[in-house]
Design an enzyme around this catalytic site. Sequence first.
Site, PDB file in Angstrom:
ATOM      1  CB  SER A  14     -89.579  48.005 -59.569  1.00 55.67           C
ATOM      2  OG  SER A  14     -89.950  47.303 -60.741  1.00 55.67           O
ATOM      3  CG  HIS A  15     -85.348  44.289 -62.124  1.00 60.45           C
ATOM      4  ND1 HIS A  15     -85.612  43.792 -60.862  1.00 60.45           N
ATOM      5  CD2 HIS A  15     -84.158  43.781 -62.499  1.00 60.45           C
ATOM      6  CE1 HIS A  15     -84.608  43.006 -60.498  1.00 60.45           C
ATOM      7  NE2 HIS A  15     -83.712  42.984 -61.467  1.00 60.45           N
ATOM      8  CB  SER A  16     -90.064  48.425 -64.492  1.00 60.85           C
ATOM      9  OG  SER A  16     -90.809  49.469 -65.088  1.00 60.85           O
TER      10      SER A  16
END
Length: 132
Positions: A14-16
């Site tokens: 995930s980007h987060s």
Amino acid sequence: MKSSSGTVGIVIVSHSPLVAEGTADMVRQMVGDSVPLAWSGGNPAGGLGTSMASILGAIETVWSEAGVAVFVDLGGAETNSEMAIEALGPPRAGQVAICNAPLVEGAVIAAAEAAGGAPLARVVATAEELSP
């Protein structure tokens, strides 16, 4: 590091970092420790983004001859995951699949299939059945 398990591994990208870690936590709570599981989230500076090197490390962490299913949230995560898979080189790259499935639901369903001993193709197919 290689998994000693003959079970398909699951990687969440995930980007987060919080989303990746939270999704991995949910998977772990649903299926326990029976499935090799790793996550990669955020860029090297700790912000939003993804890192090919981190994704490659996650794949290596859960690696077994059974293969690895990778779940991604956005296009950049998919692109960096593809580069990480290419970096594995043949024949291992052929034993890693990016799943076209919802991140959380797909990872949970895939992990449940993997925990039951399903092969990579079945793990991926089951997760991808969730996609519209």
